[in-house]
Design a protein around this motif. Structure first.
Motif, PDB file in Angstrom:
ATOM      1  N   ALA A   1       0.834  -1.202   0.000  1.00 29.64           N
ATOM      2  CA  ALA A   1       0.000   0.000   0.000  1.00 29.64           C
ATOM      3  C   ALA A   1       0.873   1.258   0.000  1.00 29.64           C
ATOM      4  O   ALA A   1       0.645   2.195  -0.776  1.00 29.64           O
ATOM      5  N   VAL A   2       1.914   1.260   0.831  1.00 28.72           N
ATOM      6  CA  VAL A   2       2.785   2.437   0.897  1.00 28.72           C
ATOM      7  C   VAL A   2       3.558   2.588  -0.412  1.00 28.72           C
ATOM      8  O   VAL A   2       3.703   3.685  -0.952  1.00 28.72           O
ATOM      9  N   ASP A   3       4.028   1.470  -0.976  1.00 33.34           N
ATOM     10  CA  ASP A   3       4.721   1.527  -2.267  1.00 33.34           C
ATOM     11  C   ASP A   3       3.833   2.169  -3.324  1.00 33.34           C
ATOM     12  O   ASP A   3       4.288   2.970  -4.130  1.00 33.34           O
ATOM     13  N   GLY A   4       2.556   1.792  -3.305  1.00 34.76           N
ATOM     14  CA  GLY A   4       1.614   2.336  -4.288  1.00 34.76           C
ATOM     15  C   GLY A   4       1.537   3.843  -4.179  1.00 34.76           C
ATOM     16  O   GLY A   4       1.601   4.555  -5.184  1.00 34.76           O
ATOM     17  N   VAL A   5       1.433   4.347  -2.959  1.00 34.14           N
ATOM     18  CA  VAL A   5       1.317   5.798  -2.767  1.00 34.14           C
ATOM     19  C   VAL A   5       2.615   6.489  -3.165  1.00 34.14           C
ATOM     20  O   VAL A   5       2.632   7.450  -3.943  1.00 34.14           O
ATOM     21  N   MET A   6       3.723   5.976  -2.677  1.00 34.88           N
ATOM     22  CA  MET A   6       5.012   6.640  -2.906  1.00 34.88           C
ATOM     23  C   MET A   6       5.413   6.607  -4.379  1.00 34.88           C
ATOM     24  O   MET A   6       6.076   7.503  -4.867  1.00 34.88           O
ATOM     25  N   ALA A   7       5.039   5.531  -5.075  1.00 32.44           N
ATOM     26  CA  ALA A   7       5.478   5.390  -6.460  1.00 32.44           C
ATOM     27  C   ALA A   7       4.702   6.303  -7.391  1.00 32.44           C
ATOM     28  O   ALA A   7       5.185   6.677  -8.442  1.00 32.44           O
ATOM     29  N   PHE A   8       3.487   6.653  -7.018  1.00 26.12           N
ATOM     30  CA  PHE A   8       2.665   7.395  -7.970  1.00 26.12           C
ATOM     31  C   PHE A   8       2.300   8.782  -7.508  1.00 26.12           C
ATOM     32  O   PHE A   8       1.482   9.437  -8.127  1.00 26.12           O
ATOM     33  N   SER A   9       2.875   9.240  -6.407  1.00 25.27           N
ATOM     34  CA  SER A   9       2.511  10.559  -5.932  1.00 25.27           C
ATOM     35  C   SER A   9       3.639  11.170  -5.131  1.00 25.27           C
ATOM     36  O   SER A   9       4.307  10.490  -4.359  1.00 25.27           O
ATOM     37  N   SER A  10       3.885  12.466  -5.352  1.00 21.35           N
ATOM     38  CA  SER A  10       4.842  13.139  -4.476  1.00 21.35           C
ATOM     39  C   SER A  10       4.066  14.060  -3.543  1.00 21.35           C
ATOM     40  O   SER A  10       4.630  14.925  -2.896  1.00 21.35           O
ATOM     41  N   LEU A  11       2.745  13.852  -3.482  1.00 16.38           N
ATOM     42  CA  LEU A  11       1.918  14.700  -2.625  1.00 16.38           C
ATOM     43  C   LEU A  11       2.314  14.612  -1.143  1.00 16.38           C
ATOM     44  O   LEU A  11       2.381  15.648  -0.483  1.00 16.38           O
ATOM     45  N   PRO A  12       2.606  13.401  -0.601  1.00 15.56           N
ATOM     46  CA  PRO A  12       2.983  13.372   0.806  1.00 15.56           C
ATOM     47  C   PRO A  12       4.148  14.309   1.113  1.00 15.56           C
ATOM     48  O   PRO A  12       4.185  14.966   2.142  1.00 15.56           O
ATOM     49  N   LEU A  13       5.089  14.370   0.157  1.00 14.19           N
ATOM     50  CA  LEU A  13       6.244  15.243   0.332  1.00 14.19           C
ATOM     51  C   LEU A  13       5.808  16.704   0.328  1.00 14.19           C
ATOM     52  O   LEU A  13       6.229  17.509   1.151  1.00 14.19           O
ATOM     53  N   ARG A  14       4.940  17.023  -0.627  1.00 13.27           N
ATOM     54  CA  ARG A  14       4.462  18.399  -0.731  1.00 13.27           C
ATOM     55  C   ARG A  14       3.575  18.742   0.464  1.00 13.27           C
ATOM     56  O   ARG A  14       3.578  19.865   0.944  1.00 13.27           O
ATOM     57  N   MET A  15       2.837  17.733   0.952  1.00 10.98           N
ATOM     58  CA  MET A  15       1.962  17.960   2.094  1.00 10.98           C
ATOM     59  C   MET A  15       2.786  18.462   3.272  1.00 10.98           C
ATOM     60  O   MET A  15       2.389  19.381   3.986  1.00 10.98           O
ATOM     61  N   GLY A  16       3.989  17.874   3.451  1.00  8.09           N
ATOM     62  CA  GLY A  16       4.882  18.309   4.518  1.00  8.09           C
ATOM     63  C   GLY A  16       5.177  19.789   4.377  1.00  8.09           C
ATOM     64  O   GLY A  16       5.142  20.554   5.340  1.00  8.09           O
ATOM     65  N   LEU A  17       5.422  20.182   3.120  1.00  2.00           N
ATOM     66  CA  LEU A  17       5.738  21.587   2.849  1.00  2.00           C
ATOM     67  C   LEU A  17       4.548  22.475   3.221  1.00  2.00           C
ATOM     68  O   LEU A  17       4.697  23.508   3.871  1.00  2.00           O
ATOM     69  N   TYR A  18       3.335  22.030   2.824  1.00  2.23           N
ATOM     70  CA  TYR A  18       2.141  22.829   3.119  1.00  2.23           C
ATOM     71  C   TYR A  18       1.933  22.956   4.628  1.00  2.23           C
ATOM     72  O   TYR A  18       1.642  24.040   5.131  1.00  2.23           O
ATOM     73  N   ILE A  19       2.095  21.837   5.326  1.00  3.67           N
ATOM     74  CA  ILE A  19       1.911  21.882   6.781  1.00  3.67           C
ATOM     75  C   ILE A  19       2.935  22.858   7.362  1.00  3.67           C
ATOM     76  O   ILE A  19       2.631  23.691   8.213  1.00  3.67           O
ATOM     77  N   GLY A  20       4.167  22.768   6.857  1.00  6.25           N
ATOM     78  CA  GLY A  20       5.230  23.660   7.326  1.00  6.25           C
ATOM     79  C   GLY A  20       4.847  25.118   7.124  1.00  6.25           C
ATOM     80  O   GLY A  20       4.960  25.943   8.027  1.00  6.25           O
ATOM     81  N   PHE A  21       4.357  25.421   5.906  1.00  9.95           N
ATOM     82  CA  PHE A  21       3.939  26.805   5.588  1.00  9.95           C
ATOM     83  C   PHE A  21       2.842  27.262   6.539  1.00  9.95           C
ATOM     84  O   PHE A  21       2.894  28.337   7.114  1.00  9.95           O
ATOM     85  N   GLY A  22       1.840  26.408   6.688  1.00 10.82           N
ATOM     86  CA  GLY A  22       0.687  26.726   7.538  1.00 10.82           C
ATOM     87  C   GLY A  22       1.128  27.052   8.954  1.00 10.82           C
ATOM     88  O   GLY A  22       0.715  28.062   9.542  1.00 10.82           O
TER      89      GLY A  22
END
Ligand code: UDP
Ligand code: MG
Length: 314
Positions: free
Chosen positions: A215-236
């Motif tokens: 499941a985690v491989d599926g998310v990580m392989a097809f999306s860089s959103l989790p990485l960007r989400m970190g950035l958004y949380i940081g900004f917020g």
């Protein structure tokens, strides 16, 4: 006559292999196609190996590859695809949950001109409500954040034209979610639906840990959103902290009402500490994947069991 390769990963399936073999042979008896059955033994610890060797002796159309260790379903499938050279290749599980009776339909779709025929599980008999729910939500989340569409209920039971198999062999990443990879490749793709019956014998070889990994491989392989989400949380949080800081300044210099209370400060420190750790954790996940890929290790190792086999890798 056209040849269809059937690729089947097996891991401790001693009670299923022969029944599976007979069902496949029966299905092809009624069809105008030759078949070869490519088993990939994924480091079984039961009698699967002996049974496979016996089958090879009995029927020339059966070939088995024995992996040096348990490498997981996705890598075993990859190994099978690397060695399957029929005009079309069908991948399926060896526990009868992917009904062999569907093979004629898959082939008919292929003859219609489709290069990839996927199958979609409409439901699975005897599966727990929890597995059903988590799976449904997983695909929803995955499709919201992913760059390619991944069909809900998709199974690793599909037919691929040889040209798609050749193309697929060029994808060498380690963390693989074959469903998504093939879906993103293009070509002419279609799908058919089926109801997955219960396993013929034995229990599921997918532990919750293996499921979570996939499941985690599926998310990580097809999306860089989790990485960007970190950035958004940081900004917020950065923004929030500026407001808080302004509030403190105004309280001190305008109202001369010094903020008392270490609790607020401690809460802030904890909060930001938490955010930083989250972001670091997400980055760590990606970095560990990058590390895995740059090591460029072979995806699987074939055991030296059979004298005619050179120790092949890839
Ligand atoms: N399998 C494998 N390696 C593993 C786990 C499973 O080759 O590490 C094979 C297994 O023998 C079966 C197929 O992959 O043919 C699907 O596994 P299983 O039926 O246990 O999964 P489920 O249907 O429960 O999702
Ligand atoms: Mg199964």
């Amino acid at each position: 006559m056209k040849i269809i390769s059937v690729v089947v990963p097996v891991y401790n399936e001693e009670d299923n292999i022969e029944h599976f073999y007979r069902s496949i042979a029966e299905v092809f008896d009624k069809l105008d196609y030759d078949f070869e059955l490519n088993f990939v033994d994924d480091g079984s610890k039961d009698h699967s190996r002996e049974i496979l060797r016996e089958l090879e002796k009995k029927d020339q159309r059966v070939q088995s590859i024995f992996l040096a260790k348990n490498s997981g379903h996705q890598l075993a499938l990859t190994c099978g695809l690397d060695h399957a050279d029929g005009d079309a290749v069908i991948m399926m599980d060896g526990d009868m949950q992917h009904p062999p009776e569907l093979i004629p339909t898959l082939i008919a779709k292929w003859e219609e001109g489709y290069d990839v025929v996927h199958t979609i599980r409409k439901s699975t008999e005897g599966v727990s409500v929890l597995k059903k729910l988590t799976s449904a939500y997983y695909y929803k989340v995955l499709n919201t954040i992913s760059t390619v569409h991944i069909q809900e209920g998709g199974a690793d039971f599909r037919l691929m034209d040889q040209k798609v198999v050749k193309a697929f062999r060029r994808y060498r990443e380690h963390a693989r979610f074959i469903r998504g990879m093939i879906g993103s490749m293009g070509f002419k793709q279609t799908y058919i639906e089926f109801v997955a019956p219960k396993r013929f014998a034995g229990v599921s070889k997918f532990s919750p840990r293996k499921m979570l990994h996939l499941a985690v491989d599926g998310v990580m392989a097809f999306s860089s959103l989790p990485l960007r989400m970190g950035l958004y949380i940081g900004f917020g949080c950065g923004f929030l902290s500026i407001i808080l800081f302004l509030h403190v300044l105004v309280s001190k210099f305008v109202f001369n009402d010094a903020v008392a209370g270490w609790a607020t400060i401690t809460a802030c420190i904890l909060f930001f500490g938490g955010v930083q750790l989250t972001v670091l954790g997400i980055m760590g996940e990606y970095i560990s994947r990058i590390y895995e890929e740059v090591k460029n290790r072979p995806l699987y190792l074939i055991g030296r069991d059979r004298p005619k086999d050179e120790p092949e890798t890839n």
